[in-house]
Design an enzyme around this catalytic site. Structure first.
Site, mmCIF file in Angstrom:
data_model
loop_
_atom_site.group_PDB
_atom_site.id
_atom_site.type_symbol
_atom_site.label_atom_id
_atom_site.label_comp_id
_atom_site.label_asym_id
_atom_site.label_seq_id
_atom_site.Cartn_x
_atom_site.Cartn_y
_atom_site.Cartn_z
ATOM 1 N N ASN A 1 13.641 -0.753 -5.027
ATOM 2 C CA ASN A 1 13.643 -1.665 -6.171
ATOM 3 C C ASN A 1 12.250 -1.646 -6.740
ATOM 4 O OD1 ASN A 1 16.253 -2.663 -6.124
ATOM 5 N ND2 ASN A 1 15.732 -4.302 -4.703
ATOM 6 N N HIS B 1 3.434 -3.001 -3.944
ATOM 7 C CA HIS B 1 3.015 -1.854 -3.135
ATOM 8 C C HIS B 1 4.145 -0.816 -3.112
ATOM 9 C CE1 HIS B 1 0.203 -0.422 0.105
ATOM 10 N NE2 HIS B 1 1.227 0.410 0.229
ATOM 11 N N CYS C 1 -0.232 -3.314 2.728
ATOM 12 C CA CYS C 1 -1.465 -2.518 2.723
ATOM 13 C C CYS C 1 -1.953 -2.256 4.155
ATOM 14 C CB CYS C 1 -2.563 -3.236 1.920
ATOM 15 S SG CYS C 1 -2.502 -2.896 0.142
ATOM 16 N N HIS D 1 -2.242 0.742 -2.806
ATOM 17 C CA HIS D 1 -1.454 -0.372 -3.332
ATOM 18 C C HIS D 1 -1.027 -0.155 -4.785
ATOM 19 C CE1 HIS D 1 -0.179 -4.595 -3.428
ATOM 20 N NE2 HIS D 1 -0.712 -4.658 -4.628
ATOM 21 N N SER E 1 9.641 -7.897 -4.505
ATOM 22 C CA SER E 1 8.721 -8.978 -4.164
ATOM 23 C C SER E 1 7.298 -8.481 -3.990
ATOM 24 C CB SER E 1 9.194 -9.679 -2.891
ATOM 25 O OG SER E 1 9.377 -8.728 -1.858
ATOM 26 N N CYS F 1 -1.738 -8.337 0.365
ATOM 27 C CA CYS F 1 -0.482 -7.563 0.413
ATOM 28 C C CYS F 1 -0.078 -7.301 1.860
ATOM 29 C CB CYS F 1 -0.669 -6.236 -0.326
ATOM 30 S SG CYS F 1 0.679 -5.075 -0.056
ATOM 31 N N HIS G 1 6.909 1.241 -2.071
ATOM 32 C CA HIS G 1 7.698 1.283 -0.837
ATOM 33 C C HIS G 1 9.188 1.312 -1.163
ATOM 34 C CE1 HIS G 1 8.100 -2.991 -1.835
ATOM 35 N NE2 HIS G 1 9.100 -3.073 -0.965
ATOM 36 N N GLN H 1 13.260 0.586 0.879
ATOM 37 C CA GLN H 1 13.916 -0.008 2.032
ATOM 38 C C GLN H 1 14.985 0.936 2.551
ATOM 39 O OE1 GLN H 1 14.567 -4.229 2.095
ATOM 40 N NE2 GLN H 1 13.940 -4.366 -0.047
HETATM 41 ZN ZN LIG Z 1 -0.423 -3.187 -0.766
#
Ligand SMILES: [Zn+2]
Ligand SMILES: [Zn+2]
Ligand SMILES: [Zn+2]
Length: 338
Positions: free
Chosen positions: A153, A164, A53, A113, A161, A50, A166, A168
């Site tokens: 998203n 993990h 990570c 993760h 994609s 990833c 997160h 934007q």
């Molecule tokens: Zn990750």
């Protein structure tokens, strides 16, 4: 007389001045949706492959620090670049282009993760809220940045994609389409009625409670009257404020709490991780006060009837306008029961 929960009708979205066709009587018709591959639930806390990570290498050989809470960095494949332009192109009023400078960042919510907003604890989520406020302030203070969009998203179905946790943050000089519409409607409402569009809407929803999903001291979550997506949610701050930077200490906790409970409710609805696009709408960062803006967030989830049956905006919706089958009131009831 029309039965608003049964008969075909149109509903008006005062934030965009667009109409949605509602056909609740169709929910019983036989229909085979696309069967999606349900993603495996077993995910490790750390994934060596990833790029988000801690300690892992990203594109171009940059290595992530061993971060312990949130972590923000400039997107390695940014859609906007700060040193662009200025330039403009125009031919006959038909061909128009403008250079667009901006900054795109990625914000990791947690080093773990396998977490999602729905299973992070409120204290960790509060750090995410603080990071959003910091980014909004820092990027918005730049002279070229007049608008900051924070969005997440979630899920492969939404094109995410990387699993993990997160979000934007895309920031640029121009106001994007959705913001232009909502700014105009909120501005006009304020000029014509001397009140705030979303403060008034919030008042109506608190009285009716028909479309209410969650409520705490600082925020209200409803399936909006004009929802397009089956289980769409509008999150509105109870106090009038133009942006997340105006949230007081307790309200920041309130935001963290309602984000967790709304997304956990989504996960429970179909007994699977619920995909969605989520993001804030708030005042542009062009230096003006923008009192017309009322802080809110939209959840746009694609799921229709199960973890594998999704809604597509195709056909009539691409060529004419959005349409939904399940009434907003029914969707809110299902979410309340989840
Ligand atoms: Zn990750
Ligand atoms: Zn307001
Ligand atoms: Zn909005």
């Amino acid at each position: 007389m029309i039965d608003w929960k049964q008969d075909p009708h149109r509903r008006y979205n005062p934030l965009t001045r667009e109409w949605v066709l509602v056909s609740p009587h169709r929910t019983e018709r036989p229909w085979q949706g696309q069967v999606e591959q349900t993603p495996p639930e077993e995910r490790p806390e750390y994934d060596a492959t990833c790029y988000l990570c801690p300690g892992n290498e990203r594109a171009g050989g940059v290595r992530n620090p061993n971060y312990a809470a949130t972590f923000v960095f400039d997107n390695d494949f940014a859609a906007l670049k700060p040193d662009t332009g200025p330039d403009r192109f125009e031919r006959g009023g038909l061909l128009m282009a403008e250079a667009e400078p901006g900054v795109c960042r990625v914000l990791c919510f947690s080093p773990k993760h396998n977490l999602t907003i729905s299973n992070m604890d409120a204290a960790a989520l509060r750090l995410v809220v603080d990071a959003w406020i910091e980014q909004y302030g820092e990027l918005g203070a730049r002279p070229i940045i007049h608008y900051v969009q924070i969005f997440e998203n979630r899920g492969a179905m939404m094109g995410a994609s990387n699993a993990h946790p997160h979000c934007q943050i895309w920031s640029g000089r121009s106001l994007p389409n959705e913001m232009v519409k909502e700014q105009m409607t909120q501005q006009d409402w304020r000029e014509e009625r001397r009140t705030c569009l979303l403060c008034e809407y919030l008042r109506l929803e608190r009285i009716s409670r028909e479309r209410l999903v969650e409520e705490n001291e600082s925020f209200l979550a409803v399936v909006p009257f004009w929802a397009v997506w089956p289980f769409e949610i509008l999150l509105i701050s109870k106090r009038h404020m133009t942006g997340i930077d105006k949230l007081l200490h307790g309200e920041r906790n309130g935001l963290a709490e309602i984000l967790r409970s709304v997304t956990a409710r989504y996960d429970r609805l179909f007994g699977a991780p619920f995909p969605y696009s989520f993001g804030f709408h708030q005042r542009p960062t062009d230096g003006l006060a923008h009192d017309e803006w009322h802080l809110h967030a939209h959840f746009y989830p694609p799921l229709l009837r199960s973890a594998t049956v999704r809604k597509f905006l195709v056909g009539y919706e691409m060529l004419a306008g959005p349409q939904r089958d399940i009434a907003a009131e029914t969707a809110a009831e299902r979410l309340r029961g989840a």
